[in-house]
Write a protein that holds these residues in place. Structure first.
Motif, PDB file in Angstrom:
ATOM      1  N   VAL A  31       0.858  -1.192  -0.084  1.00  0.00           N
ATOM      2  CA  VAL A  31      -0.005   0.054   0.000  1.00  0.00           C
ATOM      3  C   VAL A  31       0.895   1.414  -0.050  1.00  0.00           C
ATOM      4  CG1 VAL A  31      -1.773   1.276   1.440  1.00  0.00           C
ATOM      5  CG2 VAL A  31      -1.913  -1.302   1.145  1.00  0.00           C
ATOM      6  N   TRP A  33       0.419   5.627  -0.079  1.00  0.00           N
ATOM      7  CA  TRP A  33      -0.422   6.904   0.118  1.00  0.00           C
ATOM      8  C   TRP A  33      -0.088   8.211  -0.550  1.00  0.00           C
ATOM      9  CZ3 TRP A  33       0.727   3.201   3.837  1.00  0.00           C
ATOM     10  CH2 TRP A  33      -0.449   2.445   4.418  1.00  0.00           C
ATOM     11  N   ASP A  34      -0.999   8.967  -1.047  1.00  0.00           N
ATOM     12  CA  ASP A  34      -0.450  10.240  -1.570  1.00  0.00           C
ATOM     13  C   ASP A  34      -0.601  11.469  -0.534  1.00  0.00           C
ATOM     14  OD1 ASP A  34      -3.008  11.096  -1.237  1.00  0.00           O
ATOM     15  OD2 ASP A  34      -3.756  10.847  -3.304  1.00  0.00           O
ATOM     16  N   ASN A  38      -4.784   9.722   0.592  1.00  0.00           N
ATOM     17  CA  ASN A  38      -5.517   8.623  -0.032  1.00  0.00           C
ATOM     18  C   ASN A  38      -4.703   7.297  -0.126  1.00  0.00           C
ATOM     19  OD1 ASN A  38      -7.833  10.278  -1.098  1.00  0.00           O
ATOM     20  ND2 ASN A  38      -6.509  11.158  -2.479  1.00  0.00           N
ATOM     21  N   ARG A  39      -5.345   6.446   0.079  1.00  0.00           N
ATOM     22  CA  ARG A  39      -4.679   4.939   0.240  1.00  0.00           C
ATOM     23  C   ARG A  39      -4.773   4.409  -1.133  1.00  0.00           C
ATOM     24  NH1 ARG A  39      -5.746  -0.688   1.041  1.00  0.00           N
ATOM     25  NH2 ARG A  39      -4.774  -1.412   2.797  1.00  0.00           N
ATOM     26  N   TYR A  40      -3.590   3.752  -1.555  1.00  0.00           N
ATOM     27  CA  TYR A  40      -3.853   2.897  -2.921  1.00  0.00           C
ATOM     28  C   TYR A  40      -3.131   1.789  -2.643  1.00  0.00           C
ATOM     29  CZ  TYR A  40      -4.050   7.865  -4.878  1.00  0.00           C
ATOM     30  OH  TYR A  40      -4.616   9.174  -5.140  1.00  0.00           O
ATOM     31  N   ASP A 370     -10.638   4.517  -7.215  1.00  0.00           N
ATOM     32  CA  ASP A 370     -10.970   3.444  -6.362  1.00  0.00           C
ATOM     33  C   ASP A 370     -10.002   2.858  -5.480  1.00  0.00           C
ATOM     34  OD1 ASP A 370     -13.539   2.323  -5.804  1.00  0.00           O
ATOM     35  OD2 ASP A 370     -13.431   0.987  -7.631  1.00  0.00           O
ATOM     36  N   GLY A 371      -8.651   3.544  -5.538  1.00  0.00           N
ATOM     37  CA  GLY A 371      -7.702   3.117  -4.432  1.00  0.00           C
ATOM     38  C   GLY A 371      -7.029   2.102  -4.989  1.00  0.00           C
ATOM     39  N   ASP A 394      -6.236  -7.201  -0.461  1.00  0.00           N
ATOM     40  CA  ASP A 394      -5.802  -6.076  -1.469  1.00  0.00           C
ATOM     41  C   ASP A 394      -5.875  -6.757  -2.753  1.00  0.00           C
ATOM     42  OD1 ASP A 394      -5.497  -3.901   0.244  1.00  0.00           O
ATOM     43  OD2 ASP A 394      -3.489  -4.561   0.838  1.00  0.00           O
ATOM     44  N   ARG A 397      -9.340  -6.091  -3.828  1.00  0.00           N
ATOM     45  CA  ARG A 397      -9.644  -4.871  -4.126  1.00  0.00           C
ATOM     46  C   ARG A 397      -9.218  -4.664  -5.384  1.00  0.00           C
ATOM     47  NH1 ARG A 397      -7.756  -3.570   1.655  1.00  0.00           N
ATOM     48  NH2 ARG A 397      -9.602  -2.814   2.571  1.00  0.00           N
ATOM     49  N   ALA A 401     -11.937  -3.218  -8.138  1.00  0.00           N
ATOM     50  CA  ALA A 401     -11.686  -1.823  -8.851  1.00  0.00           C
ATOM     51  C   ALA A 401     -11.534  -1.907 -10.428  1.00  0.00           C
ATOM     52  CB  ALA A 401     -10.310  -1.236  -8.273  1.00  0.00           C
TER      53      ALA A 401
END
Ligand code: PLP
Length: 411
Positions: A31, A33-34, A38-40, A370-371, A394, A397, A401
């Motif tokens: 994972v 983060w920006d 936001n989590r991606y 959508d991460g 994940d 996810r 997505a």
């Protein structure tokens, strides 16, 4: 900002006029983060490289310790350092090439150029200077130096840069008989064939059954060398340490980068087998006039050693098989439902082909919202190549997505 209001950073593989960037500030596992919080899910291991996941303190520690002890010292001629010696011994011991030695570079592109130079040099030292042709495949990606650009089988990436490396011939990426025809016509001129075990940036294309073995046979029959470009496929991505293991194809030279450090430091290199060793070691007065200022950089080598220890200790090559066992059926379900037109992949690297009018950049943008950070390859392919430590939640996810993005684009 420069006068046009643009960032001074001229981005690689981007429109120079682009003005929308995602600022990634932090990472843990699979994972990132920006700067907006936001989590991606990092569904491509950044750029096909982060095997062990982000935020591994043990690698940061190893690099920091090394920098405090000895920042760097070059390895040309008579100098060496302990991390470079230890890393090359470690890589050689686990190499799919018996008796390999290891040349170190800073990147995959430099590794590819090194392998091509070594192959051509071997021809010259063997007394066959006419043997200079290098055979590459359509859809291949071998980096962006002049040599790598010439070898790429992606025409758009070759355009506009003027004359590239001469003596490169492209063949069909999965019909070995097109290679056999070239060998029949020009076998005595061929120094080497270069192939990615699974073509990555060119669309995630596993080899047709027997294709790589046939390349090996043709090289053996005609006195050419086989270079496997394992910049993406090395270090566990296909469920074995190397693609050469996965597909049981012996190589003379193997290029690597990316997963060797999982990106914690820039590093690449070439595993060098006996065909090249015999040629360059025959005359004790011969000097190998090739190398980079930072070949064997001690901090990069420490990063690699710590990274390789994690890959081994956490059995991450086996995790690649698990990723495949989760992604393959999930993506094939999308195929059954008509949301994608093709699924390709092996181990921990997968891609789907999108039906029209869904475009890969638009699908990528929706997935980002959508991460999930997946990668569009060309106009119609979405690729997945997550950190090998990714958890099932994940992975799910990623599939959700993609499904949501496709439903939206196709509705
Ligand atoms: N070879 C392969 C198979 C690659 O996928 C890449 C990069 O994606 C390269 C070479 C070039 O590596 P680098 O970008 O580190 O120069």
């Amino acid at each position: 900002m420069n006068p046009a209001g643009r960032s001074a950073f001229l981005h690689p593989f981007a429109r120079p006029t682009a003005d929308r960037f995602v600022t990634i500030v932090r990472g843990r596992g699979a994972v990132v983060w920006d700067d907006q919080g936001n989590r991606y899910v990092d569904a491509l291991a950044s750029l096909w490289y982060c095997q062990v996941g982000h935020g591994r303190d043990e690698i940061a520690e190893a690099v920091g310790q090394q920098l405090r002890l000895l920042d760097s010292f070059h390895t040309f001629e008579m100098f060496t350092n302990e991390p470079a010696e230890e890393l090359t011994a470690t890589l050689a011991a686990a190499a799919p090439i018996a008796g390999a030695r290891v040349f170190l570079t800073n990147s995959g592109s430099e590794a590819v150029d090194t392998a091509v130079k070594l192959a051509r040099l071997t021809s010259v030292l063997r007394g066959e200077p006419q043997r200079q042709l290098v055979v590459s495949r359509h859809h291949a990606y071998h980096g962006v130096t002049i040599g790598g650009t010439a070898l790429q089988g992606l025409p758009a990436n070759r355009e506009g840069f003027g004359p590239l490396l001469p003596g490169v011939h492209h063949v069909d990426h999965d019909d070995p008989e097109s290679v056999a025809a070239l060998f029949a016509a020009r076998g005595g001129e061929i120094a080497a064939v270069i192939a990615e075990p699974v073509q990555a940036a060119g669309g995630v294309r596993p080899p047709a059954p027997g294709y790589l073995q046939r390349l090996r046979e043709l090289c053996d029959d005609h006195g050419a060398l086989l270079i496997l470009d394992e910049v993406v496929t090395g270090f566990g991505r296909l469920g074995s340490m190397w693609g050469a293991h996965r597909y049981a194809v012996p190589a003379d030279l193997i290029t690597f980068a990316k997963g060797v450090t999982s990106g914690y430091q820039p590093l690449g290199g070439v595993l060098v087998g006996s065909a090249v060793r015999d040629a360059i070691e025959a005359d004790p007065a011969f000097v190998l006039r090739h190398g980079h200022t930072y070949s064997g950089h001690p901090a990069a080598c420490r990063a690699a050693l710590a990274n390789l220890a994690i890959i081994g200790d956490e059995h991450l090559a086996q995790r690649a098989l698990h990723i495949g066992a989760v992604l393959s059926p999930a993506l094939n379900e999308l195929l059954d439902n008509g949301l994608v037109t093709e699924v390709r992949g092996d181990g921990g690297i997968w891609a789907v082909e999108l039906p029209e009018p869904a475009g890969a950049p638009a699908v990528r943008d929706r997935m980002l919202g959508d991460g999930v950070i997946a990668r569009p390859l060309g106009p119609s392919t979405i690729a997945f190549c997550p950190p090998l430590v990714i958890g099932d939640d994940d992975l799910e996810r990623c599939v959700v997505a993609l499904t949501n993005a496709l439903r939206a684009e196709l509705s």
